[in-house]
Design an enzyme around this catalytic site. Sequence first.
Site, short mmCIF file in Angstrom:
data_model
loop_
_atom_site.label_atom_id
_atom_site.label_comp_id
_atom_site.label_asym_id
_atom_site.label_seq_id
_atom_site.Cartn_x
_atom_site.Cartn_y
_atom_site.Cartn_z
N GLY A 428 0.86 -1.16 0.20
CA GLY A 428 -0.12 0.00 -0.30
C GLY A 428 0.93 1.25 -0.04
O GLY A 428 0.58 2.48 -0.50
N GLU A 451 5.84 10.57 -29.18
CA GLU A 451 6.87 10.02 -30.03
C GLU A 451 6.60 8.90 -31.04
O GLU A 451 7.43 8.00 -31.52
CB GLU A 451 8.36 9.96 -29.62
CG GLU A 451 8.60 11.00 -29.01
CD GLU A 451 8.70 12.24 -29.40
OE1 GLU A 451 8.47 12.56 -30.50
OE2 GLU A 451 8.62 13.04 -28.51
N THR A 453 2.98 5.98 -30.75
CA THR A 453 2.36 4.88 -29.84
C THR A 453 2.96 3.65 -30.40
O THR A 453 3.58 3.48 -31.22
CB THR A 453 0.97 4.98 -29.98
OG1 THR A 453 0.54 4.58 -31.43
CG2 THR A 453 0.23 6.17 -29.79
#
Length: 620
Positions: A428, A451, A453
């Site tokens: 956590g 730049e 995908t």
Amino acid sequence: MGHYKSNLRDVEFNLFELLERDRVLGIGPFDEVDLDTAKVALREVDRLAREDLAESFEEADRNPPVFDAATHTVTVTPAYAAVYKTWLDAEWWRLRVLPELGGTTAPSSLNWALAEFVLGANPTLWTYVGFPTATRVVYRHGTERDKRIARIAAEKQWGATMMLTEPDAGSDVGAGRTKAIPNEDGTWNIIGVKRFITAGEHDLSENIIHLVLARPVGVEGTGGPGTKGLSLFLVPKFHFDLETGELTSERNGVYVTNVEKKMGVKVSATCEMTLGENEPARGWLLGEVHDGISQMFEVIEDARMMVGSKAIATLSSGYLNALDYAKMRVQGADLTRSSDKSAPRVTITAHPDIRRSLLTQKSYAEGLRSLVLYAASWQDDVAIGSAAGADTALAEAVNDLLLPVVKGYGSERAWTVLGTECLQTFGGSGYLQDYPLEQYVRDAKIDTVYEGTTAIQAQDLFFRKIVRNKGMAFGHLVREMSSFADGPAAVSELAFERDLLLEAVGGVSATVEKMTADLVGANPAVDGGDEKNVYKVGLNATRLLYALGDVLVAWLLLRSAVIALRALASELSADEKSFYEGKVAAARFFARNVLPVTVAECRIADAVDVSVMSLGEAAF
């Protein structure tokens, strides 16, 4: 001291043991950078990154740049501006600047090794300090006028951007509508809107040179649809004297009209830029030739190396932060005594799943580092060969093929491991801002997007770097990996892993053959051809990118393990012994845990069909 944890020892291992970059230092175009100079640079930038550059990382995230719409200005936090000045004052960026512009030619492998430290400590420094790349491109492709502009920009350390993306075009650069109209004095008026422009406006430098792709109109022999109709223009934020570089009182008509509110890398001003709306945005045609996309690709390719380097830098620091936490976090008893309530509590490094997670993190972090620097070593070979007048076709082709893997595969694997393993090691606490992992994960996601995908990188890999290259570079890499696995270098201690590598390389080769056959079969002129077969290629492209990345990383890790095994046969200090044992463990773990999945993915690729493409949109 900030959040950043570096791994100088592994960087030096990759440069000088795995890739033997000491062989290229002090010779040819790198004659001014010998081994001693390189090692000093590595130590000093590593120290600077940890002790100084990392300092404003968290503060700048919590206090992003302020955009004033009335004045079209962007102001960064003073703490970040101070770190920016620290990096400029250190002047290590001169190793990326042409000698003609006041720099020193250094091997690409050294520069990207140094980049890891900067990008890990405060990644946006690299993008705000954009002039080394921009001035190199302008100088190499420019007229005498353009060369003067490059000299001025480098000397005065002006900002620089690349303006490709437009609101309605997105990744389809060829659909851009920004236009350029010639003036009688040889300048051009640029009219349009560009979006997602990194460092498009800021107060860190007195001027910014924008490299703008636009479509010339009213000029015979130019224009037309697609990327071939685009030209590259130099558009300054402020006009200046072309002889002295002194700014005039005249502001150019290129303004920021919006700054995006982002998930991460918040200190980076991601701007919408409007050109020529209320007053002319004047600029010069680079080189006086209409060859914009080719010229801009040099900037794009440098940016893709930057993204891959940023991804590995963040992953490596994330892993080392997680490792330190795991060593001190006491929780639970050893699994062999889990039912014994009186058993002593242990640090979580004693728990099997934490060890699995840590080795996953280590193997990807070190393997991706090897991948980035391996690609950079080919860039060294191109520079050396070009200086000597030798044929560099193979080196250029292999480098071109590796770029989408470095960017696409590297960013995806880094982002995934950061979120699913590094952060998870903290439990956590990893979700809290008490530790840097929360920001790392937010900052890392952009690497898979900007730049180009991942899907675009995958299509570039197959269509341009494999098919158009007629498999020359891909075939070379396959032969290199296969000969390593078949040869004496793959010592008996790694026999099982060698066989896993051979099987995975064979699977990737089969996938390329399958995709090539589907591409041929998409031609209606071919007997039995069906144009829908191209959908199979599209469905498998990203899978190929991941699979090729997996086998390249496995191969580089196993090569590292061979070196480590040789070192372990000699007398070593305790620290060095542990380092080399870790190299062997990471290679074995990656080969045994990743490559069987890679082979399965290649089998899925072989069975792909186009049913998903016939599914109605409503069914989604």
